[in-house]
Design an enzyme around this catalytic site. Structure first.
Site, PDB file in Angstrom:
ATOM      1  N   SER A 184       0.851  -1.189   0.000  1.00 25.71           N
ATOM      2  CA  SER A 184       0.000   0.000   0.000  1.00 25.71           C
ATOM      3  C   SER A 184       0.884   1.235   0.000  1.00 25.71           C
ATOM      4  CB  SER A 184      -0.893  -0.002   1.243  1.00 25.71           C
ATOM      5  OG  SER A 184      -1.437   1.284   1.421  1.00 25.71           O
ATOM      6  N   MET A 232      -8.546   8.315   0.476  1.00 28.32           N
ATOM      7  CA  MET A 232      -9.336   8.757   1.649  1.00 28.32           C
ATOM      8  C   MET A 232      -9.835  10.178   1.385  1.00 28.32           C
ATOM      9  SD  MET A 232      -6.907   7.406   4.762  1.00 28.32           S
ATOM     10  CE  MET A 232      -5.948   5.881   4.629  1.00 28.32           C
ATOM     11  N   ASP A 289      -6.629  -6.294   4.725  1.00 30.78           N
ATOM     12  CA  ASP A 289      -6.002  -4.968   4.681  1.00 30.78           C
ATOM     13  C   ASP A 289      -5.948  -4.362   6.080  1.00 30.78           C
ATOM     14  OD1 ASP A 289      -5.007  -2.499   3.978  1.00 30.78           O
ATOM     15  OD2 ASP A 289      -6.878  -1.767   3.086  1.00 30.78           O
ATOM     16  N   MET A 328     -11.988   4.795   0.145  1.00 28.91           N
ATOM     17  CA  MET A 328     -12.549   5.100   1.462  1.00 28.91           C
ATOM     18  C   MET A 328     -13.220   6.460   1.349  1.00 28.91           C
ATOM     19  SD  MET A 328      -9.419   3.678   3.788  1.00 28.91           S
ATOM     20  CE  MET A 328      -8.280   3.672   2.400  1.00 28.91           C
ATOM     21  N   MET A 332     -11.205  -5.691   6.199  1.00 29.53           N
ATOM     22  CA  MET A 332     -10.358  -4.733   6.919  1.00 29.53           C
ATOM     23  C   MET A 332      -9.974  -5.314   8.285  1.00 29.53           C
ATOM     24  SD  MET A 332     -10.028  -2.203   4.871  1.00 29.53           S
ATOM     25  CE  MET A 332      -9.055  -1.216   6.015  1.00 29.53           C
ATOM     26  N   HIS A 352      -8.545   1.323  -3.362  1.00 33.63           N
ATOM     27  CA  HIS A 352      -9.379   1.182  -2.161  1.00 33.63           C
ATOM     28  C   HIS A 352     -10.033   2.526  -1.884  1.00 33.63           C
ATOM     29  CE1 HIS A 352      -9.421   0.194   2.458  1.00 33.63           C
ATOM     30  NE2 HIS A 352     -10.619   0.367   1.958  1.00 33.63           N
ATOM     31  N   HIS A 408      -1.490  -1.411  -3.981  1.00 34.78           N
ATOM     32  CA  HIS A 408      -2.730  -1.019  -3.306  1.00 34.78           C
ATOM     33  C   HIS A 408      -2.717   0.497  -3.107  1.00 34.78           C
ATOM     34  CE1 HIS A 408      -6.088  -1.831  -0.464  1.00 34.78           C
ATOM     35  NE2 HIS A 408      -5.586  -0.825   0.243  1.00 34.78           N
ATOM     36  N   ASP A 440      -4.648   3.686  -1.460  1.00 36.03           N
ATOM     37  CA  ASP A 440      -5.660   4.100  -0.486  1.00 36.03           C
ATOM     38  C   ASP A 440      -6.146   5.505  -0.788  1.00 36.03           C
ATOM     39  OD1 ASP A 440      -5.893   1.870   1.320  1.00 36.03           O
ATOM     40  OD2 ASP A 440      -3.819   2.270   1.903  1.00 36.03           O
TER      41      ASP A 440
HETATM   42  C1  DX5 Z   1      -6.173   1.647   6.188  1.00 38.92           C
HETATM   43  C2  DX5 Z   1      -5.717   1.393   4.764  1.00 38.92           C
HETATM   44  C3  DX5 Z   1      -4.669   0.373   4.702  1.00 38.92           C
HETATM   45  C4  DX5 Z   1      -3.504   0.738   5.563  1.00 38.92           C
HETATM   46  C5  DX5 Z   1      -2.445  -0.297   5.581  1.00 38.92           C
HETATM   47  O1  DX5 Z   1      -7.111   2.636   6.207  1.00 38.92           O
HETATM   48  O2  DX5 Z   1      -6.770   0.938   3.993  1.00 38.92           O
HETATM   49  O3  DX5 Z   1      -4.334   0.044   3.358  1.00 38.92           O
HETATM   50  O4  DX5 Z   1      -2.999   1.998   5.286  1.00 38.92           O
HETATM   51  O5  DX5 Z   1      -1.465   0.122   6.441  1.00 38.92           O
HETATM   52  P1  DX5 Z   1      -0.701  -0.866   7.422  1.00 38.92           P
HETATM   53  O6  DX5 Z   1      -0.260  -2.042   6.608  1.00 38.92           O
HETATM   54  O7  DX5 Z   1       0.405  -0.033   7.957  1.00 38.92           O
HETATM   55  O8  DX5 Z   1      -1.708  -1.240   8.456  1.00 38.92           O
HETATM   56 ZN    ZN Z   2      -6.341   0.021   1.998  1.00 36.78          ZN
END
Ligand code: DX5
Ligand code: ZN
Length: 224
Positions: A9, A38, A176, A69, A138, A67, A34, A36
């Site tokens: 990620s 947000m 994840d 979010m 998750m 992903h 991956h 993320d």
């Molecule tokens: C959490 C994200 C993950 C996360 C993974 O909100 O979706 O992808 O950043 O980070 P680690 O592996 O450090 O938990």
């Molecule tokens: Zn993620």
């Protein structure tokens, strides 16, 4: 069992050197990247948007696992498809018409995933499971990397594995959040196909390549 995939990620990568970091993941044998996304609403933090996905797309042919979010993900999926995402994952908790989103993603020739927060039971996917390409379980509450692994989600993975195998469905299970060398074997034993890792790949003292190889080795025995 087919080979477990590692999906670094990039939320924990050095974004000033993103192309190099992605290439290092590729060179070490990661199968996916991956990403993320947000939005500051579904989760408090804001990370990156479609232009960065587009830039990563120009850097690598690896599968881009997006992903989302975000609230109202139906308004965002097309942007991330256009940007080059291969798997578009939306949160069950954020989507009102999740089946419609899954169909739209697939009609555009991409794979569709649904993510479940730690507090959401896999039972909500009963009607959707036959149509999914991926289920993202998750193991932390979404919003930040570096949080501790919530081990109770492993039984959710086991139940999903059973439902997918018994139904003959194609969905892969991705886990994840909080994945480490210590818990990766337990994730795989429970039935996980894809391990997402941010801190375990980018924040440890070893190189990105060594960290990815260590993760692969930690689960190798379970795939024999
Ligand atoms: C959490 C994200 C993950 C996360 C993974 O909100 O979706 O992808 O950043 O980070 P680690 O592996 O450090 O938990
Ligand atoms: Zn993620």
């Amino acid at each position: 069992m087919s080979e477990v995939k590692i999906a670094p990620s990039i939320v924990s990568a050095d974004l000033s050197r993103l192309a190099d970091e992605v290439r290092a993941c590729e060179a070490a044998g990661a199968q996916m990247i991956h990403i993320d996304i947000m939005d500051g609403q579904f989760v408090p933090a804001i990370t990156i948007g479609a232009p960065i996905v587009e830039a990563i797309r120009r850097t690598t042919d690896l599968t881009l696992d997006v992903h989302l979010m975000v609230v109202e993900p139906e308004k965002q999926v097309e942007r991330f498809i256009e940007a080059g995402g291969d798997i578009i994952n939306v949160h069950w908790e954020a989507a009102t018409h999740v089946h419609r989103i899954v169909r739209e993603v697939q009609q555009r020739g991409r794979r569709a995933g649904v993510c479940l927060n730690p507090g959401t039971s896999e039972g909500v996917l009963d009607a959707l499971l036959p149509d999914l390409d991926q289920v993202m379980v998750m193991a932390v509450n979404p919003g930040a990397s570096g949080q501790p692994f919530i081990a109770s989600v492993l039984s959710k993975v086991e139940r999903l594995r059973k439902a997918i195998d018994e139904g003959g469905y194609r969905a892969e299970i991705e886990i994840d959040g909080g994945v480490t060398l210590d818990n990766a074997p337990r994730c795989v034993a429970a039935g996980t196909d894809v391990l997402v890792a941010a801190s375990a790949v980018f924040n440890d003292r070893a190189s990105i390549g060594d960290n990815i190889r260590s993760l692969q080795e930690s689960v190798a025995a379970l795939q024999a």
